[in-house]
Design an enzyme around this catalytic site. Sequence first.
Site, short mmCIF file in Angstrom:
data_model
loop_
_atom_site.label_atom_id
_atom_site.label_comp_id
_atom_site.label_asym_id
_atom_site.label_seq_id
_atom_site.Cartn_x
_atom_site.Cartn_y
_atom_site.Cartn_z
N GLN A 267 0.82 -1.22 0.00
CA GLN A 267 0.00 0.00 0.00
C GLN A 267 0.85 1.27 0.00
O GLN A 267 0.33 2.34 -0.29
CB GLN A 267 -0.96 0.01 1.21
CG GLN A 267 -2.05 -1.04 1.15
CD GLN A 267 -3.10 -0.76 0.07
OE1 GLN A 267 -3.33 0.38 -0.32
NE2 GLN A 267 -3.74 -1.80 -0.42
N CYS B 98 -9.98 -8.59 -1.54
CA CYS B 98 -9.47 -9.95 -1.65
C CYS B 98 -10.28 -10.93 -0.81
O CYS B 98 -10.28 -12.11 -1.06
CB CYS B 98 -8.02 -10.03 -1.18
SG CYS B 98 -7.06 -8.65 -1.71
N1 PMP Z 1 -0.76 -7.07 0.64
C1 PMP Z 1 -1.53 -5.97 0.74
C2 PMP Z 1 -1.36 -5.05 1.92
C3 PMP Z 1 -2.47 -5.69 -0.25
O1 PMP Z 1 -3.24 -4.60 -0.15
C4 PMP Z 1 -2.61 -6.60 -1.35
C5 PMP Z 1 -3.63 -6.34 -2.43
N2 PMP Z 1 -4.96 -6.32 -1.95
C6 PMP Z 1 -1.79 -7.72 -1.40
C7 PMP Z 1 -0.86 -7.92 -0.38
C8 PMP Z 1 -1.86 -8.70 -2.52
O2 PMP Z 1 -1.24 -8.15 -3.65
P1 PMP Z 1 -1.37 -8.81 -5.11
O3 PMP Z 1 -2.73 -8.40 -5.59
O4 PMP Z 1 -0.27 -8.18 -5.90
O5 PMP Z 1 -1.19 -10.27 -4.97
#
Ligand code: PMP
Length: 388
Positions: free
Chosen positions: A186, A333
């Site tokens: 972030q 997510c």
């Molecule tokens: N860590 C954090 C703090 C995130 O905000 C995210 C994305 N939601 C991720 C990991 C995962 O990243 P990526 O979509 O590149 O796998």
Amino acid sequence: MPKDQSQLIYLDHAATTPLDPRVLDAMLPFLTGSFGNASSLHAAGREASGAVEEARGRVALALGADPREVVFTSGATEANNLALRGVARAPAHARRPRRVVTCLTEHHAVLDPLAGLEAEGFEVVRLGVDRRGRVDLDRLDSELARGVLLVSLMSANNETGGRHPIAEIGARCRSHGALFHTDATQTFGKERLDVDEACVDLLSLSAHKLYGPKGVGVLYLRRKRPRVRVEALLDGGGHEGGRRSGTLNVPGIVGLGAATRIAEAERRADAERIAGLRDRFEASLAAEVEGLSVMGDVSDRLPGHSNLAFPGVDGDDLLKGLPGLCASTAAACTSASLERSHVLRALGHDPAGVAGSVRFSLGRTTTAGEVERAIRLILDGLHALRGG
Ligand code: PMP
């Protein structure tokens, strides 16, 4: 054909950001005529590897790192998995304590691999946080004194934007001989984090949070003092110094390099403008909505985050009534799993407060006009929900 999204008010930049047109311009040649495999020794391959190395240099420069410390991955989820599982399983670290420290508000891309390590026999200590989302540094010290292999604490939280004092945590880990990993997904591209100054040994980042493409990220791995070793997750051609096998995603990596270059030049001005819009957004809503509260650390958070709790309202119901506005309840997510925010719960909010919360996140493309329209839409939506 996907629908045209230009009419939507997009206030969900913490979930993902639109691709900056300048990033697309940088990527296009590598999606068309310049298609070589970066591992090939011929002219097409050399052009690809030259572009990859330029991007590696850009990312390294932004972190204050050596380019050899930058490992390209498919994103932050993979970078976190490689950092945590990789260090825990590396024979070079086998004599260190089998204890890992993290906190309750980490992203699932940290919490879940750590739960996997727990099942393999590691002890995982999950620190609680205060109402602002901060860990107790004295408690961290006492855990460190008991012997720790690795500490993993995020630079800023995806749901609230609240920061951890990374340099302070890094210094404490270093003095106790524990490795320090931070999930900087972030913050990278939004604020400077120098890995040497902050004593960071491993760092994860993802291009799609800084106006780059999806499906590409980086794990920074310190080479010296201390040298960090990871056991690879994927076996194959031994790319990236044996740490991440698989043909390199050249257009994606070029996009990450371009996004990093733009972010480095523009992040300060962006941050000031975005924080101004966010503060106006919150002040206008607070003036109209009784009992509105900001979740997390109001005085120390990323400029675009605004996690608001609307009393007596369900955040999902509110957003359902506002189809032209993109924002989210809980992290994107995990929204598929219907889990209500583990982050807000860890901050001590009761289920009603958690249910009433909506995360708005503003970004580079957000305009003052959109913010005004969003405020009006939200107020109308609340009015409709409360029976007009
Ligand atoms: N860590 C954090 C703090 C995130 O905000 C995210 C994305 N939601 C991720 C990991 C995962 O990243 P990526 O979509 O590149 O796998």
